[in-house]
Write a protein that holds these residues in place. Sequence first.
Motif, short mmCIF file in Angstrom:
data_model
loop_
_atom_site.label_atom_id
_atom_site.label_comp_id
_atom_site.label_asym_id
_atom_site.label_seq_id
_atom_site.Cartn_x
_atom_site.Cartn_y
_atom_site.Cartn_z
N TYR A 329 -14.70 -6.79 -2.87
CA TYR A 329 -14.12 -7.59 -1.60
C TYR A 329 -14.94 -8.75 -1.41
O TYR A 329 -14.26 -9.85 -1.01
N MET A 332 -13.64 -11.32 -3.63
CA MET A 332 -12.33 -12.01 -3.31
C MET A 332 -12.71 -12.91 -2.01
O MET A 332 -12.18 -14.17 -1.96
N ALA A 408 -8.10 -12.28 -7.47
CA ALA A 408 -9.28 -11.49 -6.91
C ALA A 408 -8.63 -10.28 -5.80
O ALA A 408 -9.22 -9.25 -5.99
N VAL A 409 -7.67 -10.70 -5.25
CA VAL A 409 -6.75 -9.95 -4.38
C VAL A 409 -6.14 -8.64 -4.97
O VAL A 409 -6.45 -7.70 -4.73
#
Length: 510
Positions: A329, A332, A408-409
């Motif tokens: 996270y 991201m 990244a998501v």
Amino acid sequence: MRVHHSLPSCVGAAVLALAVAGCASNAENMTSASPDQPWTPRGDEQTLLWSLAREEQPAATGGVADFRIPADSARARLTTAEGMDPARVYNLPELIDLAQRVNPATHTAWQQARQAALAVGMVEATYLPVLSASVIGGYQELVTPFPTLLDESFSFETTERGSAQILALQWLLFDFGQREALAAAAKHSAIAANILFNGTHQRLIFEVSQAYYIYGAAIQRRGFAETALQNAVAVQSAVEARAAQGLATSVETAQARQAVAQAELRRVQAEGEERDAYQNLLAAVGVNTDLQVDAVSAARRPLPAPATASLDASIQQALSQRPDVAASYAAMQASKAGVKAAQANYLPKIYAGGNLSTGTGNFDVNGLPTIGQQGSGTGLLVGVSVPLYDAGLRAAQVRQAESQAEMAVDAFRQVQTAAVTEIVAARNALRTALESHHAATALVAAAATTYDAAFAAYRNGVGTVDAVTAADTLLLDARQAQAEAHAAALIGAVNLAFAVGSLTSREPLP
């Protein structure tokens, strides 16, 4: 005025060319002569390591290519961990404490976290001005030839010397949020590195605990194999006693000896598995020397309780606190900040600059007085840089940053899905291990009764060697299944805690 007799300039060039060619030829000696021939060190005798390698290289025997590499004792030195006590008997919490202090994985994760923190500082340093000092000095000699007179060449020589001292200031005043975005990305990356550092400790606790319980189960299996061997020897003694009385056949005697040999083989295999499990435990801790480990107590540890929290609650807990989820996270968020930094390249930048300089120099003509001069200067500038055209470079950088953000998501979603799968698998494994232990316990009780009855029947002349041997083998299998189920239950509880993200203590199980 001086007279100079000059050599042809081609001589110096030829010497330089020969030197370069010699270097290239020597470099070719640093690899194998052909793809099917081994590399053997040769040439470059000025290098001590190269010379030693050449001396230690074994010669080929019988014309057969030998692809061994030169030995180097420096590569064989093992590092001894500090803080180890050879006389101490380590239990599981003490092993975990030792691993957290000496295991290279924790040191590497810590250095990575430190590097990420330093990266934040490097970005924040761009908010401050850059001050640099430079000192330049030089010397130049110029020879001007004259026409040849009476077969002699004459020239006119001049010499110039000078130096300069410069103090320069550069300061980026405003960049429309680019440095702020870069700092945010660096901070998110630093957070991710620190989260992974804690995650490394959690994984280390799990791996040491797992290796410890496996080693304890291996000790139990070796003990059961020794008991089975003793049972087989006892059966053989009973058969031989009956054979001395003429009540046992040669086939029964051979079967008894076969059972003893089979039991001895299983004992040897169990000892080998115990040694392997012990070495794996040392590797999990991260040490290269022997330790005294109290793994026998693992067999006496009570069974863990089954999972009581609901599956949804476990999943929510894991997604909120698992290190890999939290680090993904943060990565991201860092990628999103990278998009803002790339977009800021379209905006102007306001900067300030200044300098303070002094310089000295002189001009010397052979035979004339020297002419010297000195000067100084200061300056302060404020400017604006506006990008106008870059052939699509900035647009490509923005698209690249956006692509990395989308990746990244997707990576974050993959980590979430993997976490859910691991939690379900860990809960199922713990449940299966507990149920297997319950069934194996009942099997051990029944197999022990069967063995005792079969052995007593044979000694009383109403049983067979086959029945006793089969009962002994089944009893050994049942005891080993019970030990393995017990260890699997302990490992399953630790694995579930690790999958949820709550394995944070040196005492993994109550």
